[in-house]
Scaffold this motif. Structure first.
Motif, short mmCIF file in Angstrom:
data_model
loop_
_atom_site.label_atom_id
_atom_site.label_comp_id
_atom_site.label_asym_id
_atom_site.label_seq_id
_atom_site.Cartn_x
_atom_site.Cartn_y
_atom_site.Cartn_z
N LEU A 82 46.80 52.43 43.71
CA LEU A 82 47.03 53.36 44.81
C LEU A 82 46.43 54.73 44.48
O LEU A 82 46.71 55.29 43.43
CB LEU A 82 48.53 53.53 45.09
N GLY A 83 45.61 55.26 45.36
CA GLY A 83 45.11 56.61 45.19
C GLY A 83 43.70 56.67 44.62
O GLY A 83 43.11 55.65 44.25
N ASP A 84 43.16 57.86 44.56
CA ASP A 84 41.79 58.07 44.09
C ASP A 84 41.63 57.67 42.63
O ASP A 84 42.48 57.98 41.79
CB ASP A 84 41.41 59.55 44.24
N ASP A 85 40.53 57.00 42.34
CA ASP A 85 40.14 56.60 40.97
C ASP A 85 41.21 55.81 40.23
O ASP A 85 41.29 55.86 39.02
CB ASP A 85 39.76 57.83 40.15
N SER A 86 42.08 55.11 40.93
CA SER A 86 43.11 54.33 40.24
C SER A 86 42.63 52.91 39.99
O SER A 86 41.76 52.40 40.68
CB SER A 86 44.40 54.32 41.07
N ARG A 121 38.00 54.65 45.79
CA ARG A 121 37.61 54.17 44.46
C ARG A 121 38.74 53.47 43.71
O ARG A 121 38.79 53.49 42.48
CB ARG A 121 37.04 55.33 43.65
N SER A 122 39.67 52.86 44.41
CA SER A 122 40.75 52.09 43.77
C SER A 122 40.27 50.67 43.52
O SER A 122 39.52 50.11 44.32
CB SER A 122 41.98 52.01 44.67
N LYS A 123 40.72 50.06 42.42
CA LYS A 123 40.36 48.68 42.08
C LYS A 123 41.57 47.98 41.51
O LYS A 123 42.31 48.56 40.73
CB LYS A 123 39.27 48.64 41.01
N VAL A 124 41.72 46.73 41.90
CA VAL A 124 42.72 45.86 41.28
C VAL A 124 41.95 44.86 40.46
O VAL A 124 41.12 44.12 40.97
CB VAL A 124 43.58 45.13 42.34
N VAL A 125 42.21 44.85 39.15
CA VAL A 125 41.49 43.98 38.24
C VAL A 125 42.49 43.04 37.58
O VAL A 125 43.53 43.48 37.10
CB VAL A 125 40.76 44.82 37.16
N GLY A 126 42.19 41.77 37.55
CA GLY A 126 43.08 40.82 36.90
C GLY A 126 43.47 39.71 37.84
O GLY A 126 43.12 39.70 39.02
#
Length: 140
Positions: A133-137, A93-98
């Protein structure tokens, strides 16, 4: 080449031991020359054997690194990259936004180093920027 702290201590210990042995052989030569001859022979054989073992260990440990390239290794569940780690989503559930981050310049050619990530670890030979990095990040 820089010498690490542990190596520096080992070199000093070897120097002190060599000095003590040399002084002991000189004293033995003055006290009993026949005994000093036999003692020096045995000491030389032991030191030669120790040097041989050290040479074999050094050759075995350096196998595979003589090409000047970088070795990239990771343990179970680890992530290792020989260069930059930029703008990644790693883990559940990691996301990179931007907007994406521009790449950093590559390191100079003489700076190749081994990269190793331990169990469940993360290691990079370059920059680690703008990652989730990691859960829910999430990185914004």
């Amino acid at each position: 080449m820089a010498v690490s702290g542990a190596s520096r201590v080992a070199v000093r210990v070897v120097a002190v031991v060599a000095g003590v042995v040399s002084a002991g052989l000189i004293v033995a030569l003055v006290v009993n020359p026949d005994m000093a001859d036999r003692t020096a022979s045995v000491t030389g054989a032991i030191v030669g054997l120790a040097a041989f073992v050290l040479a074999v260990i050094t050759l075995v440990r350096s196998t595979g690194t003589s090409g000047g390239g970088r070795r990239v290794r990771s343990g179970r569940g680890g992530i290792a990259a020989g260069g930059n780690i930029t703008g990644n989503a790693i883990g559940g559930r990691s996301k990179v936004v931007g907007p994406p981050t521009p790449n950093a310049p590559a390191p100079a050619r003489g700076q190749d180093a081994d990269v190793r990530a331990g169990r469940d670890g993360l290691a990079a030979g370059g920059d680690v920027r703008d990652n989730a990095l990691g859960d829910d990040s999430e990185r914004r």
